[in-house]
Scaffold this motif. Structure first.
Motif, PDB file in Angstrom:
ATOM      1  N   ALA A 381       0.842  -1.194   0.000  1.00  0.00           N
ATOM      2  CA  ALA A 381       0.000   0.000   0.000  1.00  0.00           C
ATOM      3  C   ALA A 381       0.876   1.243   0.000  1.00  0.00           C
ATOM      4  O   ALA A 381       2.022   1.234   0.479  1.00  0.00           O
ATOM      5  CB  ALA A 381      -0.919  -0.013   1.225  1.00  0.00           C
ATOM      6  N   THR A 382       0.345   2.332  -0.534  1.00  0.00           N
ATOM      7  CA  THR A 382       1.116   3.544  -0.807  1.00  0.00           C
ATOM      8  C   THR A 382       1.951   4.001   0.386  1.00  0.00           C
ATOM      9  O   THR A 382       3.145   4.289   0.254  1.00  0.00           O
ATOM     10  CB  THR A 382       0.165   4.678  -1.240  1.00  0.00           C
ATOM     11  OG1 THR A 382      -0.608   4.225  -2.352  1.00  0.00           O
ATOM     12  CG2 THR A 382       0.944   5.908  -1.627  1.00  0.00           C
ATOM     13  N   SER A 383       1.361   4.057   1.569  1.00  0.00           N
ATOM     14  CA  SER A 383       2.068   4.594   2.739  1.00  0.00           C
ATOM     15  C   SER A 383       3.098   3.623   3.304  1.00  0.00           C
ATOM     16  O   SER A 383       3.918   4.012   4.146  1.00  0.00           O
ATOM     17  CB  SER A 383       1.063   4.952   3.832  1.00  0.00           C
ATOM     18  OG  SER A 383       0.342   3.796   4.243  1.00  0.00           O
ATOM     19  N   LEU A 384       3.089   2.367   2.845  1.00  0.00           N
ATOM     20  CA  LEU A 384       3.977   1.349   3.409  1.00  0.00           C
ATOM     21  C   LEU A 384       4.946   0.766   2.381  1.00  0.00           C
ATOM     22  O   LEU A 384       5.677  -0.162   2.687  1.00  0.00           O
ATOM     23  CB  LEU A 384       3.139   0.208   4.006  1.00  0.00           C
ATOM     24  CG  LEU A 384       2.262   0.591   5.206  1.00  0.00           C
ATOM     25  CD1 LEU A 384       1.279  -0.520   5.517  1.00  0.00           C
ATOM     26  CD2 LEU A 384       3.130   0.883   6.428  1.00  0.00           C
ATOM     27  N   ARG A 385       4.954   1.314   1.196  1.00  0.00           N
ATOM     28  CA  ARG A 385       5.786   0.769   0.129  1.00  0.00           C
ATOM     29  C   ARG A 385       7.268   0.852   0.492  1.00  0.00           C
ATOM     30  O   ARG A 385       7.768   1.909   0.892  1.00  0.00           O
ATOM     31  CB  ARG A 385       5.508   1.521  -1.171  1.00  0.00           C
ATOM     32  CG  ARG A 385       6.133   0.902  -2.412  1.00  0.00           C
ATOM     33  CD  ARG A 385       5.534   1.521  -3.652  1.00  0.00           C
ATOM     34  NE  ARG A 385       4.098   1.290  -3.697  1.00  0.00           N
ATOM     35  CZ  ARG A 385       3.222   2.161  -4.201  1.00  0.00           C
ATOM     36  NH1 ARG A 385       3.641   3.319  -4.688  1.00  0.00           N
ATOM     37  NH2 ARG A 385       1.938   1.854  -4.216  1.00  0.00           N
ATOM     38  N   ASN A 386       7.967  -0.290   0.362  1.00  0.00           N
ATOM     39  CA  ASN A 386       9.404  -0.390   0.674  1.00  0.00           C
ATOM     40  C   ASN A 386       9.730  -0.020   2.116  1.00  0.00           C
ATOM     41  O   ASN A 386      10.835   0.437   2.417  1.00  0.00           O
ATOM     42  CB  ASN A 386      10.218   0.467  -0.301  1.00  0.00           C
ATOM     43  CG  ASN A 386      10.239  -0.115  -1.690  1.00  0.00           C
ATOM     44  OD1 ASN A 386      10.431  -1.317  -1.878  1.00  0.00           O
ATOM     45  ND2 ASN A 386      10.012   0.730  -2.694  1.00  0.00           N
ATOM     46  N   ARG A 387       8.753  -0.226   3.006  1.00  0.00           N
ATOM     47  CA  ARG A 387       8.977  -0.003   4.433  1.00  0.00           C
ATOM     48  C   ARG A 387       8.640  -1.279   5.194  1.00  0.00           C
ATOM     49  O   ARG A 387       7.723  -2.012   4.821  1.00  0.00           O
ATOM     50  CB  ARG A 387       8.096   1.146   4.953  1.00  0.00           C
ATOM     51  CG  ARG A 387       8.434   2.512   4.373  1.00  0.00           C
ATOM     52  CD  ARG A 387       7.412   3.556   4.808  1.00  0.00           C
ATOM     53  NE  ARG A 387       7.276   3.609   6.267  1.00  0.00           N
ATOM     54  CZ  ARG A 387       6.366   4.326   6.900  1.00  0.00           C
ATOM     55  NH1 ARG A 387       5.479   5.024   6.197  1.00  0.00           N
ATOM     56  NH2 ARG A 387       6.309   4.332   8.213  1.00  0.00           N
ATOM     57  N   TRP A 388       9.375  -1.539   6.266  1.00  0.00           N
ATOM     58  CA  TRP A 388       9.095  -2.718   7.075  1.00  0.00           C
ATOM     59  C   TRP A 388       7.732  -2.565   7.750  1.00  0.00           C
ATOM     60  O   TRP A 388       7.423  -1.516   8.304  1.00  0.00           O
ATOM     61  CB  TRP A 388      10.168  -2.924   8.141  1.00  0.00           C
ATOM     62  CG  TRP A 388      11.444  -3.494   7.599  1.00  0.00           C
ATOM     63  CD1 TRP A 388      12.623  -2.837   7.426  1.00  0.00           C
ATOM     64  CD2 TRP A 388      11.658  -4.838   7.161  1.00  0.00           C
ATOM     65  NE1 TRP A 388      13.564  -3.687   6.900  1.00  0.00           N
ATOM     66  CE2 TRP A 388      13.001  -4.929   6.727  1.00  0.00           C
ATOM     67  CE3 TRP A 388      10.855  -5.974   7.087  1.00  0.00           C
ATOM     68  CZ2 TRP A 388      13.545  -6.098   6.230  1.00  0.00           C
ATOM     69  CZ3 TRP A 388      11.397  -7.157   6.596  1.00  0.00           C
ATOM     70  CH2 TRP A 388      12.729  -7.211   6.165  1.00  0.00           C
ATOM     71  N   GLN A 389       6.937  -3.605   7.677  1.00  0.00           N
ATOM     72  CA  GLN A 389       5.631  -3.604   8.325  1.00  0.00           C
ATOM     73  C   GLN A 389       5.354  -4.973   8.924  1.00  0.00           C
ATOM     74  O   GLN A 389       5.750  -6.010   8.383  1.00  0.00           O
ATOM     75  CB  GLN A 389       4.523  -3.252   7.341  1.00  0.00           C
ATOM     76  CG  GLN A 389       4.455  -4.159   6.129  1.00  0.00           C
ATOM     77  CD  GLN A 389       3.334  -3.813   5.179  1.00  0.00           C
ATOM     78  OE1 GLN A 389       2.160  -3.914   5.532  1.00  0.00           O
ATOM     79  NE2 GLN A 389       3.683  -3.392   3.971  1.00  0.00           N
ATOM     80  N   SER A 390       4.680  -4.972  10.065  1.00  0.00           N
ATOM     81  CA  SER A 390       4.313  -6.222  10.720  1.00  0.00           C
ATOM     82  C   SER A 390       3.032  -6.758  10.101  1.00  0.00           C
ATOM     83  O   SER A 390       2.073  -6.018   9.891  1.00  0.00           O
ATOM     84  CB  SER A 390       4.113  -6.007  12.219  1.00  0.00           C
ATOM     85  OG  SER A 390       3.567  -7.168  12.822  1.00  0.00           O
ATOM     86  N   THR A 391       3.004  -8.058   9.822  1.00  0.00           N
ATOM     87  CA  THR A 391       1.785  -8.682   9.314  1.00  0.00           C
ATOM     88  C   THR A 391       0.840  -9.052  10.454  1.00  0.00           C
ATOM     89  O   THR A 391      -0.341  -9.299  10.221  1.00  0.00           O
ATOM     90  CB  THR A 391       2.110  -9.960   8.523  1.00  0.00           C
ATOM     91  OG1 THR A 391       2.678 -10.931   9.415  1.00  0.00           O
ATOM     92  CG2 THR A 391       3.086  -9.668   7.386  1.00  0.00           C
ATOM     93  N   GLY A 392       1.388  -9.148  11.668  1.00  0.00           N
ATOM     94  CA  GLY A 392       0.575  -9.596  12.799  1.00  0.00           C
ATOM     95  C   GLY A 392       0.391 -11.101  12.832  1.00  0.00           C
ATOM     96  O   GLY A 392      -0.319 -11.625  13.692  1.00  0.00           O
ATOM     97  N   ASP A 393       1.059 -11.825  11.914  1.00  0.00           N
ATOM     98  CA  ASP A 393       0.935 -13.280  11.842  1.00  0.00           C
ATOM     99  C   ASP A 393       2.148 -13.948  12.476  1.00  0.00           C
ATOM    100  O   ASP A 393       3.284 -13.473  12.343  1.00  0.00           O
ATOM    101  CB  ASP A 393       0.806 -13.745  10.386  1.00  0.00           C
ATOM    102  CG  ASP A 393      -0.531 -13.384   9.776  1.00  0.00           C
ATOM    103  OD1 ASP A 393      -1.496 -13.195  10.541  1.00  0.00           O
ATOM    104  OD2 ASP A 393      -0.613 -13.277   8.540  1.00  0.00           O
TER     105      ASP A 393
END
Length: 504
Positions: A381-393
């Protein structure tokens, strides 16, 4: 080299194909309408959409998409940068809406059809929508005070039939600023979240290449989409299938008998699904009816929920090695894929390995090596592109680099002082030969703080009781995770086919 040959067959990298693609972008802007124009030039007489009584060729589909753009612009004053909400199931008009709105430069927001009226009121109140497009089935969900800015898909369908009026020229298409596509999801938990994208050709290519290289989706001629378009993979399948000139069969909702019949009647070869859909279909097939499905269905792309080893084996028994396990999130898109061979060589169902260009890591691992999956994706998604993000899984990874899903971190419950995960119970239950699907969930308890209960959907001819389930679980899960109450009945699912976390 293999991928290059595939792209040549699809006319995408031939000199004539490059010229037509460029011509389409000049004519329709950097939009999905340009891809539809490209497909109409190469596959004008091929069937594009089969939906209820509609059967449209690519030439007809492109013409209708342009006409719908004109209607939205002239009758509803939709123009560049406007926000338009879409609340509808899969059918011809909903398939036309995305390219038609993009051609006008409008931002499209797909709303989960499982939302309650209060969710929809919150969304409309927070966003400045120029128009809300909905199926009449959902009219009662639209707050009265917002109905002045809405139009039904049934009304738009009638307008499309009116060919008496000459369409006016469309405004200049967007070239430099791509309109956003947002997916508002979260139907299983009762809350909603938004994942927005500004699609570009380059961000679209890596997942497209993965489907070509690993699934070889270009070999097949037809696909059935039951997953709603607000489900990321449902929308992705539609776009990719239309670009390649495939026949796309649409269904408003999932029904096992109707789905099997459509697959047979339309000779559907590719079917994206969630596990509970397959469980219910194989239950029908197991009765000895509709065995003709074996002749046509060649590829099942499964995702959205845990895939059990029992379901993999049942699918192989009916169709052979045709099932792929796809993993992703609304925010990151899909980014892992397990092939039939991957599923075969691993003793437990794997979600595969990261696609090319994806980086993954596991944080906060426990003594078993299970931790929270983080991902960095170029097509997120636009605000998270190429940034580390947690999936919560919660996941683990083996020495060969295969990842394994262990459930949601936020579903953990403390039962009698011990951390337990409902998904571990569900996994054990779903391996029982008489269980179609299962859901475990935490409830308050005066003695233990929280305990787990379970609801189980059984095969039609199953003859088992709560004691049988208890005996089955005793050797498979910790005592603290043992359900205190077991109920039998059909499980509630969302429009995506996923089982709701909250069962009644």
């Amino acid at each position: 080299m293999k991928l290059f040959k595939i792209l040549i067959k699809l006319h995408i990298v031939t000199p004539r194909g490059i010229f037509r693609l460029a011509q389409s972008f000049v004519k329709e802007g950097i939009t999905l309408m340009a891809l539809m124009r490209f497909a109409a030039k190469y596959y004008p007489g091929k069937t594009a959409i089969v939906s209820e009584s509609d059967r449209l060729t690519y030439k007809q589909l492109y013409a209708k998409a342009l006409r719908l753009s004109n209607i939205l612009n002239q009758r509803f004053s939709v123009q560049k940068s406007d926000n338009v909400a879409v609340l509808c199931r899969n059918h011809t008009v909903s398939a036309l809406l995305l390219p038609s709105l993009q051609r006008l430069g409008a931002n499209t927001k797909f709303i989960n059809t499982d939302y309650a009226e209060q969710n929809i009121r919150d969304i409309i109140s927070r966003k400045k929508f120029k128009l809300l497009i909905f199926d009449e089935d959902f009219e009662q969900k639209i707050p009265t005070e917002f109905r002045y800015l809405s139009a039904s898909t049934e009304t738009l369908a009638e307008m499309l039939k009116d060919t008496a009026c000459t369409p006016s020229p469309l405004p200049r298409p967007p070239f430099f600023k791509s309109p956003q596509i947002s997916v508002l999801t979260g139907g299983t938990s009762g809350s909603y979240k938004e994942a927005s994208r500004k699609p570009s050709v380059f961000q679209f290519l890596p997942p497209f290449f993965a489907l070509l290289r690993d699934i070889e989706i270009h070999k097949y001629q037809s696909v059935m989409i039951v997953l709603p378009f607000y489900h990321g993979f449902g929308l992705c399948t539609l776009i990719i299938s239309l670009l390649m000139g495939k026949k796309v069969c649409l269904a408003r909702y999932f029904d096992a008998d109707a789905t099997i019949q459509t697959i047979i009647n339309e000779r559907v070869e590719v079917f994206p699904a969630v596990p509970v859909m397959l469980s219910r279909m194989w239950q029908k097939i197991g009765s000895g009816n509709n065995r003709d499905i074996e002749k046509y269905l060649k590829c099942i792309v499964c995702g959205g929920d845990r895939l059990s080893k029992k379901l993999i084996n049942e699918t192989e028994k009916i169709l052979g090695s045709v099932i792929y396990n796809l993993y992703g999130t609304s925010e990151a898109g899909f980014f892992m894929l397990a092939t039939p061979n991957d599923l075969s060589i691993n003793p437990e169902p794997t979600i595969g390995k990261p696609l090319s260009g994806i980086r993954c890591k596991i944080e906060n691992r426990d003594s078993q090596g299970i931790g929270t999956l983080w991902v960095r994706s170029p097509w997120a998604a636009t605000s998270l592109r190429n940034r580390w993000q947690s999936t919560g899984d919660r996941v683990s990874v083996n020495a060969e680099g295969y990842f394994f899903y262990h459930g949601r971190a936020d579903r953990m419950a403390v039962c009698g002082g011990e951390n337990v995960y409902p998904e571990d119970v569900e996994k054990a239950l779903c391996e029982h030969q008489s269980v179609v699907a299962a859901k475990a969930f935490a409830v308050p308890d005066k003695d233990f703080g929280m305990v787990l209960n379970a609801k189980i959907e059984l095969e039609n001819d199953a003859d088992i009781c709560c004691n049988d389930i208890t005996e089955w679980l005793k050797i498979r899960i910790p005592r603290a995770a043992m359900p205190h109450r077991v109920e039998f009945g059909r499980l509630t699912t969302t429009s995506t086919g996923k089982i709701c976390n909250r069962q009644k």
